[in-house]
Design an enzyme around this catalytic site. Structure first.
Site, PDB file in Angstrom:
ATOM      1  N   GLN A  21     -13.991   2.736   1.419  1.00  0.00           N
ATOM      2  CA  GLN A  21     -13.530   2.198   0.128  1.00  0.00           C
ATOM      3  C   GLN A  21     -13.366   3.339  -0.873  1.00  0.00           C
ATOM      4  O   GLN A  21     -14.270   4.167  -1.043  1.00  0.00           O
ATOM      5  CB  GLN A  21     -14.515   1.152  -0.412  1.00  0.00           C
ATOM      6  CG  GLN A  21     -13.977   0.447  -1.657  1.00  0.00           C
ATOM      7  CD  GLN A  21     -14.890  -0.663  -2.171  1.00  0.00           C
ATOM      8  OE1 GLN A  21     -15.992  -0.873  -1.670  1.00  0.00           O
ATOM      9  NE2 GLN A  21     -14.422  -1.374  -3.182  1.00  0.00           N
ATOM     10  N   HIS A  30      -6.902  -5.598   2.211  1.00  0.00           N
ATOM     11  CA  HIS A  30      -5.763  -5.031   2.929  1.00  0.00           C
ATOM     12  C   HIS A  30      -5.232  -6.117   3.859  1.00  0.00           C
ATOM     13  O   HIS A  30      -5.992  -6.681   4.656  1.00  0.00           O
ATOM     14  CB  HIS A  30      -6.203  -3.847   3.797  1.00  0.00           C
ATOM     15  CG  HIS A  30      -6.710  -2.672   3.022  1.00  0.00           C
ATOM     16  ND1 HIS A  30      -5.960  -1.535   2.813  1.00  0.00           N
ATOM     17  CD2 HIS A  30      -7.906  -2.445   2.414  1.00  0.00           C
ATOM     18  CE1 HIS A  30      -6.672  -0.656   2.115  1.00  0.00           C
ATOM     19  NE2 HIS A  30      -7.857  -1.182   1.866  1.00  0.00           N
ATOM     20  N   ASN A  75     -12.593  -3.005   2.856  1.00  0.00           N
ATOM     21  CA  ASN A  75     -13.502  -1.862   2.962  1.00  0.00           C
ATOM     22  C   ASN A  75     -14.579  -2.044   1.899  1.00  0.00           C
ATOM     23  O   ASN A  75     -14.272  -2.333   0.736  1.00  0.00           O
ATOM     24  CB  ASN A  75     -12.737  -0.562   2.747  1.00  0.00           C
ATOM     25  CG  ASN A  75     -11.748  -0.279   3.867  1.00  0.00           C
ATOM     26  OD1 ASN A  75     -11.990  -0.629   5.023  1.00  0.00           O
ATOM     27  ND2 ASN A  75     -10.625   0.346   3.534  1.00  0.00           N
ATOM     28  N   ASP A 121       0.851  -1.191   0.000  1.00  0.00           N
ATOM     29  CA  ASP A 121       0.000   0.000   0.000  1.00  0.00           C
ATOM     30  C   ASP A 121       0.888   1.242   0.000  1.00  0.00           C
ATOM     31  O   ASP A 121       1.894   1.314   0.713  1.00  0.00           O
ATOM     32  CB  ASP A 121      -0.931   0.003   1.224  1.00  0.00           C
ATOM     33  CG  ASP A 121      -2.092   0.966   1.021  1.00  0.00           C
ATOM     34  OD1 ASP A 121      -3.227   0.497   0.850  1.00  0.00           O
ATOM     35  OD2 ASP A 121      -1.855   2.197   1.002  1.00  0.00           O
ATOM     36  N   HIS A 127     -10.266  -5.532  -3.303  1.00  0.00           N
ATOM     37  CA  HIS A 127      -8.908  -5.774  -2.816  1.00  0.00           C
ATOM     38  C   HIS A 127      -8.968  -5.993  -1.320  1.00  0.00           C
ATOM     39  O   HIS A 127      -9.802  -5.392  -0.627  1.00  0.00           O
ATOM     40  CB  HIS A 127      -7.986  -4.592  -3.141  1.00  0.00           C
ATOM     41  CG  HIS A 127      -8.522  -3.282  -2.652  1.00  0.00           C
ATOM     42  ND1 HIS A 127      -9.515  -2.602  -3.328  1.00  0.00           N
ATOM     43  CD2 HIS A 127      -8.253  -2.556  -1.537  1.00  0.00           C
ATOM     44  CE1 HIS A 127      -9.822  -1.505  -2.658  1.00  0.00           C
ATOM     45  NE2 HIS A 127      -9.081  -1.459  -1.568  1.00  0.00           N
ATOM     46  N   VAL A 166     -11.275   2.555  -3.938  1.00  0.00           N
ATOM     47  CA  VAL A 166     -10.987   1.913  -5.224  1.00  0.00           C
ATOM     48  C   VAL A 166     -11.990   0.766  -5.395  1.00  0.00           C
ATOM     49  O   VAL A 166     -12.014  -0.169  -4.575  1.00  0.00           O
ATOM     50  CB  VAL A 166      -9.535   1.377  -5.281  1.00  0.00           C
ATOM     51  CG1 VAL A 166      -9.281   0.702  -6.623  1.00  0.00           C
ATOM     52  CG2 VAL A 166      -8.527   2.498  -5.046  1.00  0.00           C
TER      53      VAL A 166
HETATM   54  P1  5GP Z   1      -9.613   1.365  -0.161  1.00  0.00           P
HETATM   55  O1  5GP Z   1      -9.608   2.760   0.418  1.00  0.00           O
HETATM   56  O2  5GP Z   1     -10.368   1.319  -1.472  1.00  0.00           O
HETATM   57  O3  5GP Z   1     -10.005   0.284   0.789  1.00  0.00           O
HETATM   58  O4  5GP Z   1      -8.077   1.036  -0.465  1.00  0.00           O
HETATM   59  C1  5GP Z   1      -7.367   1.576  -1.527  1.00  0.00           C
HETATM   60  C2  5GP Z   1      -5.927   1.582  -1.093  1.00  0.00           C
HETATM   61  O5  5GP Z   1      -5.126   1.737  -2.259  1.00  0.00           O
HETATM   62  C3  5GP Z   1      -5.552   2.716  -0.136  1.00  0.00           C
HETATM   63  O6  5GP Z   1      -5.088   2.169   1.094  1.00  0.00           O
HETATM   64  C4  5GP Z   1      -4.464   3.472  -0.890  1.00  0.00           C
HETATM   65  O7  5GP Z   1      -3.427   3.916  -0.034  1.00  0.00           O
HETATM   66  C5  5GP Z   1      -3.987   2.478  -1.919  1.00  0.00           C
HETATM   67  N1  5GP Z   1      -3.515   3.090  -3.140  1.00  0.00           N
HETATM   68  C6  5GP Z   1      -4.141   4.058  -3.880  1.00  0.00           C
HETATM   69  N2  5GP Z   1      -3.413   4.367  -4.951  1.00  0.00           N
HETATM   70  C7  5GP Z   1      -2.305   3.586  -4.916  1.00  0.00           C
HETATM   71  C8  5GP Z   1      -1.166   3.473  -5.776  1.00  0.00           C
HETATM   72  O8  5GP Z   1      -1.030   4.143  -6.796  1.00  0.00           O
HETATM   73  N3  5GP Z   1      -0.223   2.548  -5.418  1.00  0.00           N
HETATM   74  C9  5GP Z   1      -0.336   1.785  -4.301  1.00  0.00           C
HETATM   75  N4  5GP Z   1       0.645   0.908  -4.039  1.00  0.00           N
HETATM   76  N5  5GP Z   1      -1.405   1.871  -3.459  1.00  0.00           N
HETATM   77  C10 5GP Z   1      -2.366   2.766  -3.769  1.00  0.00           C
END
Ligand code: 5GP
Length: 115
Positions: free
Chosen positions: A94, A102, A87, A31, A100, A96
């Site tokens: 969430q 974490h 999430n 992350d 996925h 993205v």
């Molecule tokens: P969500 O908020 O959808 O549960 O998780 C998305 C995660 O993707 C976040 O923890 C964020 O830090 C991570 N993330 C977003 N953009 C990028 C990226 O370009 N590269 C990496 N390695 N992680 C990313």
């Protein structure tokens, strides 16, 4: 066809991020904004499923593959114990909408969920 998600773009090499592990249908990255000493994301190669509820209904074997990869990575990058977070929905954080997991590991004894 929907726009490629950020994770699809990483998988395709359009956005730089080291792919630290890969199985037939899934891959893992670190992350970019870690919330724990070890904070990895385990992601299906397909962006067909927006969240874990859709994934569980549509392809439980793939969900199982994600959990297996999380377990392998927690053993490689920490002591084998891990917290798995999906999430689900914007109000739960969430951002993205390409499902996925974490994988959080390493020194989580303090601040654990559930008191
Ligand atoms: P969500 O908020 O959808 O549960 O998780 C998305 C995660 O993707 C976040 O923890 C964020 O830090 C991570 N993330 C977003 N953009 C990028 C990226 O370009 N590269 C990496 N390695 N992680 C990313």
């Amino acid at each position: 066809m929907s726009e490629p998600s950020i994770f699809t773009r990483i998988l395709q090499g359009e956005i730089p991020s080291e792919i630290i592990a890969e199985t037939e249908n899934a891959f893992a990255i670190r992350d970019i904004a870690p919330q724990a000493p070890v904070h990895l994301l385990v992601i299906p190669k397909s962006q067909d499923y927006r969240n874990v509820v859709e994934l569980a209904a549509g392809d439980p074997d793939l969900l199982s593959e994600l959990i297996g990869l999380a377990n392998t990575l927690a053993a490689e990058h920490a002591d084998g114990d891990f917290r798995l977070i999906f999430n689900t929905g914007p109000a739960a954080g969430q951002t993205v909408f390409h499902v996925h997991a974490h994988v959080l590991a390493g020194g989580l004894e303090e601040g654990r969920l559930g008191g």
